[in-house]
Design a protein around this motif. Structure first.
Motif, short mmCIF file in Angstrom:
data_model
loop_
_atom_site.label_atom_id
_atom_site.label_comp_id
_atom_site.label_asym_id
_atom_site.label_seq_id
_atom_site.Cartn_x
_atom_site.Cartn_y
_atom_site.Cartn_z
N GLY A 190 0.81 -1.20 0.00
CA GLY A 190 0.00 0.00 0.00
C GLY A 190 0.85 1.25 0.00
N PHE A 191 0.20 2.33 0.33
CA PHE A 191 0.80 3.64 0.15
C PHE A 191 1.34 4.13 1.48
CE2 PHE A 191 0.67 8.08 -1.45
CZ PHE A 191 1.37 7.84 -2.61
N SER A 192 2.40 3.47 1.97
CA SER A 192 2.96 3.88 3.26
C SER A 192 4.45 3.57 3.29
CB SER A 192 2.25 3.16 4.40
OG SER A 192 2.50 1.77 4.32
N LEU A 193 5.13 4.17 4.25
CA LEU A 193 6.57 3.96 4.45
C LEU A 193 7.36 4.10 3.15
CD1 LEU A 193 6.56 1.00 7.00
CD2 LEU A 193 7.18 3.38 7.44
N ILE A 194 7.18 5.23 2.52
CA ILE A 194 7.81 5.44 1.21
C ILE A 194 9.08 6.30 1.37
CG2 ILE A 194 7.47 6.30 -1.14
CD1 ILE A 194 4.46 6.04 -0.63
N LEU A 195 10.15 5.83 0.77
CA LEU A 195 11.32 6.67 0.53
C LEU A 195 12.04 6.12 -0.69
CD1 LEU A 195 14.23 6.27 3.12
CD2 LEU A 195 12.59 4.49 2.61
N ASP A 196 12.69 7.01 -1.40
CA ASP A 196 13.30 6.60 -2.67
C ASP A 196 14.69 6.01 -2.46
OD1 ASP A 196 11.38 6.94 -4.67
OD2 ASP A 196 11.64 9.10 -4.64
N GLU A 197 15.48 6.61 -1.57
CA GLU A 197 16.81 6.06 -1.30
C GLU A 197 16.71 5.25 -0.01
OE1 GLU A 197 20.22 8.62 -1.82
OE2 GLU A 197 21.36 7.52 -0.30
N LYS A 198 16.62 3.93 -0.16
CA LYS A 198 16.26 3.10 0.99
C LYS A 198 17.44 2.78 1.90
CE LYS A 198 12.25 1.32 -1.40
NZ LYS A 198 12.47 2.12 -2.62
N ARG A 199 18.64 2.86 1.36
CA ARG A 199 19.83 2.61 2.19
C ARG A 199 20.00 3.75 3.19
NH1 ARG A 199 24.70 5.08 1.87
NH2 ARG A 199 26.61 3.97 2.40
N PRO A 200 20.07 3.43 4.49
CA PRO A 200 20.35 4.52 5.44
C PRO A 200 21.72 5.12 5.15
CG PRO A 200 19.67 2.51 6.58
CD PRO A 200 19.94 2.13 5.16
N PRO A 201 21.89 6.41 5.36
CA PRO A 201 23.20 7.01 5.08
C PRO A 201 24.29 6.36 5.92
CG PRO A 201 21.78 8.52 6.30
CD PRO A 201 20.92 7.38 5.88
N LEU A 202 25.48 6.25 5.35
CA LEU A 202 26.69 5.73 6.03
C LEU A 202 26.59 4.24 6.32
CD1 LEU A 202 27.23 8.64 8.63
CD2 LEU A 202 27.81 8.59 6.20
N GLU A 203 25.67 3.51 5.68
CA GLU A 203 25.46 2.09 6.00
C GLU A 203 26.67 1.23 5.67
OE1 GLU A 203 21.58 -0.65 5.59
OE2 GLU A 203 22.76 -0.55 3.77
N ASP A 204 27.34 1.55 4.56
CA ASP A 204 28.54 0.80 4.19
C ASP A 204 29.55 1.76 3.56
OD1 ASP A 204 27.66 1.30 1.62
OD2 ASP A 204 26.82 -0.69 1.32
N ASP A 205 30.69 1.22 3.13
CA ASP A 205 31.75 2.07 2.59
C ASP A 205 31.70 2.19 1.07
OD1 ASP A 205 32.84 2.73 5.04
OD2 ASP A 205 34.06 0.90 5.12
N VAL A 206 30.67 1.62 0.48
CA VAL A 206 30.58 1.65 -0.98
C VAL A 206 29.96 2.97 -1.43
CG1 VAL A 206 29.68 0.47 -3.02
CG2 VAL A 206 30.30 -0.84 -0.96
N VAL A 207 30.61 3.59 -2.41
CA VAL A 207 30.06 4.82 -2.99
C VAL A 207 29.43 4.46 -4.33
CG1 VAL A 207 30.61 7.10 -3.89
CG2 VAL A 207 31.77 6.27 -1.85
N ARG A 208 28.17 4.81 -4.49
CA ARG A 208 27.45 4.42 -5.70
C ARG A 208 27.01 5.62 -6.54
NH1 ARG A 208 26.00 1.35 -1.32
NH2 ARG A 208 26.38 -0.90 -1.52
N TYR A 209 27.14 6.83 -6.00
CA TYR A 209 26.88 8.04 -6.81
C TYR A 209 27.70 9.19 -6.25
CZ TYR A 209 23.53 9.37 -3.10
OH TYR A 209 22.94 9.69 -1.91
N TYR A 210 27.96 10.14 -7.13
CA TYR A 210 28.76 11.30 -6.77
C TYR A 210 28.00 12.14 -5.75
CZ TYR A 210 32.13 15.06 -7.44
OH TYR A 210 33.12 15.99 -7.25
#
Lengths: 748, 334
Positions: A87-107
């Motif tokens: 349904g229409f709840s708990l929506i966010l586009d970037e689902k990874r919490p910030p600083l979760e890992d050391d991988v950089v995937r975008y500038y």
């Protein structure tokens, strides 16, 4: 539901009730909030788009004056993901919490955050953090159709008949690819979070188009019950969809406040706006149209691919309008996603429909030319009787009238189809047209209305006013129901602690809130009637509520004006400060088996001026006719359409986020190098609302006008450019260099 | 931004002395003059400029605009762009300068920006602004990211393999066509530098943009009187209608006598690494009649040696149309 046809206030242009607060500077936006002990956070942004952080050297930054803390993966503390939800709840586009890992995937991805006493100190220290990376080549390539997708095959979005066969045997055909670059939302108000954690509860002042969802998401990510999080957005310096869902800076600010038990403010920079708070994705679309020689569509094909981020799937949904806008026996719409090293895309005003209609309405123009047919006539000829994709009736559709009224107002009948054939004052004019549509819907909403002893009222709903005029609309609806004048109605919005209201998206706030506010107001007046018959000393004591009526802020025996007593008098006698009523209305959005096809419609007529001798192109005139149900407040509704038209000028002619292919950085990351329309680019705009109430959607017959004004504008402009220059621009934005092509070289 | 010291100069000798201690008067100067602040502060915020000391020269009474004895004009270094643009003598005798100023920036910026500050305006190359990238102008020897990168706005004339950054100013194009003289107070006294000698092309030292040395304070600019009957105009071409740097612009001063062009000055903006004077094209036009063909031939000469990059090749044709149109406007001016 009972249709409301008459009103003294609905449909009357009403000055914005929040206007004086805004022009006087009293209105407090998110970043205007200050608290004792406030600290400032500034993120450290990755300067690569693909790779791994191998070392963070904090030694210089830690020693800098004012620095309180530097958080990174190892010390930010627990942050959780949001669980999969239906349904229409708990929506966010970037689902990874910030600083979760050391991988950089975008500038620009956040790799640390500095908290300091002043914003200047925080920024200086953040810029002194030395980050070492293991780098890999980023993929920000623009070509999408034909590149690997997230799925094995494109998704089938809508299908009827056999489009492939019909296209193959077609007598007249258009088959072209249209592309749209990344566009970045650039509201003047930057994304901002002021997080106040008191050891128990988070109070978050946010730039949010959806405070209730924002609260629910933040509670999940912080790992606390929802009642320990309150999200407040009283005013928004606009969002255009970019502020619908929480972005990483909001979570970082809350985590910093939690860790330090101090209020923390984080305002993203303009540069960060281009990196980590969403954008409209780059989109390729192939459109195939087939028609009989007399202009009847026999097949429509649309295949789109939009880019998405490495971790998350954002589907632009470009085929939303295509299946029902025209009548055709054969249709196939497919969509696919291609991963790139970019921040996650998000909704931008009119998502899906705006890019989709750019392509479809460009192709319709090309078809009209192939058929030697007037482009308005071609659209009129293919008007459907019902929504052919769902085989259900339209709730209220007046597309033909939009086209004919627009043509009349624009002076379309004097158009000569030959390229460059209309001249005026030494310049060449181009005239173009496009049709448009946008969904109409309601979502579940609750609201309360309070009637007070001092004769005033208060209406509260956990939705927000993002600049479109929601405050005023609610005041009008309460005024309509109670007779209390607008200036005596307090409207309270933008707080997740209020009864849950709709997100400010989808153009559905007005349609969603009006039923529940009407019901709440009715229930509040019933409470007054109850007080009138129950209270000692009341002239109506021991009558039945049904014997009474509530009219214009007064109570009387039904039909007996001599018995009239003001509401305030009844409440004084009853010795109550106020009475209240609540309302709740159901949603239509996402219904499995809708009975009606709910949409708004419109027609966009555009005039451009072209001066080949200096390669100067300007949009000079726009006539727009909108069928968006009943208009509650015409003046701000017209503002919405006008603003959308100007945004459409930017989309067609200027806006493009450029990614450096070597670094993956959005390189024109400021308001000088990211070119948007300015006042001088605003054409003369003539807005007409057909104003047919859509009573199948709600009792007032209202739909919404936030997005439809942008739909179709870009195609109408490129169609006009073709008419003036002979150059068909299929890759937005239209550039001067496109028009220096040989066809338009000849200086008139 | 880094911490810096702000001192107010009490008089010109003080200002000169204070800045003479700087490591350079070019990019990366550790001591800088500040006037309107519309450009330098931006670059300080971006860490592109990191001065340790700013010398506020706003109190130096260098803001006057006045006629010179020989009928020309003297414009103080601190005269605000808006004041120059709306000055009655400028509008009457040097409309090209008024038009150029009014085509740039926004009213708020023009109210603050000064004549000398505009002379020293930084490039808008996106790589110069971004300390995460290589840029020879900002960090000599690091490389040029614009070559092979985003270069649509950048120069096609006067470039080198080390730098293709455009001089973004409109004012300086007009001043070039007016053969302005820049008056400088330095440690060794006063000197006057013709604008044609003031700017440097990047060559192998793109960090050096002008002839200024530590201690050099621009005090004013002088314009000579134009020949009687000379017309001037400025034409700026850009994507949007306002508030954008030029893709190509042209400043023209022209006088015709007996149906022939007997006085012509041509300068271009948006296409050169410095305000671009086109003397060869001027020579070719002298004595010719003001026809579209002759203007087009002159424009071909101006752009003959243009070096396009991956995204800005269109500027060659655009610049030619800009020149032809501006010259025909100047030739038809009443």
């Amino acid at each position: 539901m009972q249709e409301i046809t008459e009103s003294k206030i609905i449909g009357v242009s009403t000055p914005r009730v929040d206007g004086p607060l805004k022009v006087s500077g009293i209105a407090k936006y998110a970043s205007d909030h200050h608290f004792p002990g406030l600290l400032y956070a500034w993120p450290v942004c990755a300067t690569i788009a693909n790779g791994t952080v191998t070392n963070l050297n904090l030694s210089e930054a830690e020693k800098m004056s004012g620095v309180v803390a530097i958080y990174h993966r190892a010390n930010i503390g627990p942050l959780y993901r949001v669980p999969p939800a239906t349904g229409f709840s708990l929506i966010l586009d970037e689902k990874r919490p910030p600083l979760e890992d050391d991988v950089v995937r975008y500038y620009g991805q956040y790799v640390a955050v500095v908290v300091a006493q002043t914003v200047e100190q925080a920024r200086a220290a953040a810029e002194s953090v030395r980050v070492t990376y293991s780098r890999q080549k980023p993929d920000v390539s623009e070509k999408l159709l034909g590149s690997p997708l997230t799925t094995e095959k494109p998704d089938q979005k809508s299908k009827r008949g056999d489009a492939a066969s019909a296209l193959q045997s077609a007598q007249v055909k258009v088959d072209e690819i249209y592309t749209i670059p990344v566009e970045t939302h650039n509201p003047i108000e930057l994304h901002a979070s002021v997080a106040v954690y008191d050891g128990q509860k988070y109070t978050l002042y946010e730039t949010s188009q959806a405070v209730v969802n924002h609260r629910d998401v933040l509670a999940q990510m912080l790992g606390v019950p929802t009642e320990q999080v309150q999200v407040i957005t009283r005013f928004l310096g606009s969002g255009f969809g970019g502020k619908l869902w929480p972005w990483p800076q909001s979570i970082l600010a809350a985590a910093c406040s939690r860790n330090l038990e101090r209020p923390v403010k984080l305002v993203v920079s303009r540069q960060m706006m281009f990196q980590s708070v969403g954008h409209r994705p780059a989109i390729d679309q192939r459109i195939q149209l087939a028609a009989t020689p007399d202009g009847k569509l026999t097949a429509v094909g649309q295949d789109y691919v939009n880019h998405t981020s490495i971790l998350d799937d954002y589907d632009e949904g470009c085929g939303e309008i295509t299946p029902f806008i025209y009548s055709t026996p054969n249709l196939l719409v497919t969509g696919g996603l291609a991963r790139r090293n970019v921040g996650n895309p998000t909704a931008m005003r009119g998502p899906g429909a705006v890019p989709g209609l750019y392509a479809l309405e460009s192709a319709m123009d090309e078809l009209a030319i192939a058929l030697k047919m007037d482009p308005v006539a071609l659209r009129l000829k293919n008007e459907p009787e019902v929504d052919e994709s769902l085989e259900i009736p339209f709730s209220s559709r007046h597309m033909k009238e939009c086209l004919t009224v627009g043509a009349e107002k624009f002076g379309w009948s004097s158009r000569t189809p030959e390229i460059g054939s209309i001249k005026q004052d030494g310049v060449t004019l181009g005239w173009g047209v496009a049709a448009c549509s946008w969904l109409a819907a309601r979502t579940e909403t609750e609201a309360t209305v309070e009637l007070r002893q001092d004769g005033s009222a208060r209406v509260a709903c956990g939705t927000q006013d993002i600049g479109g005029g929601t405050y005023t609309v609610l005041a009008q609806v309460v005024s309509h129901e109670t007779g209390i004048p607008v200036n005596k109605i307090e409207v309270v919005l933008g707080d997740s602690a209020l009864p849950p209201g709709p997100i400010s998206g989808g153009s559905w706030v007005t349609a969603s809130v009006t039923p529940s506010v009407l019901e709440a107001a009715q229930n509040a007046t019933k409470s007054v009637l109850l007080a009138a018959v129950k209270s000692d000393g009341s002239p109506f004591k021991d009558k039945k509520p049904d014997d009474l009526e509530f009219i214009d802020g007064t109570i009387r025996l039904k039909g007996q004006s001599a018995s009239t007593v003001p509401m305030s008098e009844i409440l004084r006698i009853a010795r109550v400060k106020s009475v209240s009523g609540s309302g709740k209305s159901q949603g239509t959005f996402g219904e499995a088996k809708p009975k009606y096809s709910f949409h708004s419609y419109g027609a966009q007529f555009v005039e451009i001026t072209w001066q080949p001798e200096i390669a100067r192109l300007r949009v000079s005139r726009v006539v727009t006719v909108i069928d968006a149900g009943r208009i509650i407040n015409p003046a701000p509704a017209r503002n919405q359409i006008e603003g959308a038209v100007v945004m459409g000028v930017g989309m067609a002619m200027f806006e493009e986020t450029m990614y450096d292919p070597r670094s993956g950085a959005p390189i024109n990351n400021n308001l000088a190098d990211y070119v948007m329309a300015v006042n001088a680019d605003s054409p003369k705009i003539d807005v007409t609302f057909l104003d047919y109430p859509d009573y199948k959607l709600n009792a007032l017959g209202v739909r919404g006008v936030g997005e439809i004004g942008l739909a179709g504008i870009a195609a109408a402009i490129t169609n006009a450019v073709y008419h003036a220059t002979g150059v068909r621009v299929r890759n937005l934005p239209i550039r001067i260099e496109d028009l220096l092509a040989p066809k338009s070289l000849s200086v008139a | 931004m880094e911490l810096f010291k702000l001192v107010a100069a009490r008089n010109i000798p003080d200002a000169v002395k204070a800045q003479a201690a700087a490591n350079t008067a070019q990019n990366g100067a550790d001591i800088r003059f500040i006037a309107g602040g519309t450009n330098l502060i931006d670059y300080m915020k971006l860490n592109v400029e990191r001065p340790k000391q700013l010398i506020d020269i706003n109190g130096l009474s260098l803001d006057r605009i006045e006629k010179t004895q020989d009928g020309g004009l003297r414009i103080g270094a601190l005269a605000r762009n808006a004041d120059v643009a709306h000055d009655p003598i400028v509008k009457e005798q040097y409309p090209v300068l008024s038009l150029a100023l009014l085509s740039g920036a926004s009213p708020q910026l023009r109210n603050m920006a000064t004549t000398a500050g505009n002379l020293l305006q930084k490039t808008r190359c996106v790589y110069y602004r971004d300390t995460a990238t290589a840029c020879n102008k900002r960090e000599p020897g690091s490389g040029c990211s614009a070559i092979g990168g985003y270069n649509r706005m950048l120069a096609i004339l006067g470039t080198s393999e080390h730098c293709i950054a455009t001089n973004p100013s409109d004012q300086n194009v007009a001043l070039t066509a007016l053969e302005a003289v820049i008056h400088i107070q330095g440690t060794k006294g006063q000197r006057a530098v013709p604008i044609a000698e003031f700017y440097l092309v990047p060559g192998t030292t793109p960090e050096r943009e002008t002839v200024l040395e530590p201690g050099d304070l621009i005090t004013h600019v002088t314009l000579a009187k134009l020949p009687t009957g000379a017309k001037s105009t400025y034409l700026k071409l850009r994507d949007r209608a306002s508030y954008e740097f030029a893709l190509a612009s042209a400043a023209i001063v022209m006088k015709q006598e007996g149906g022939k062009i007997d006085f012509i000055r041509i300068a271009m903006g948006g296409v050169g690494t410095k305000p671009w004077r086109a003397t060869e094209a001027e020579a070719a036009l002298r004595g010719k009649s003001a026809t579209a063909e002759n203007f087009r031939d002159a424009a071909e000469i101006v752009l003959r040696d243009a070096t396009p990059q991956s995204q800005n090749g269109f500027k060659i044709e655009l610049a030619k149309r800009c020149l032809v149109h501006a010259m025909s406007q100047a030739s038809q001016a009443a």
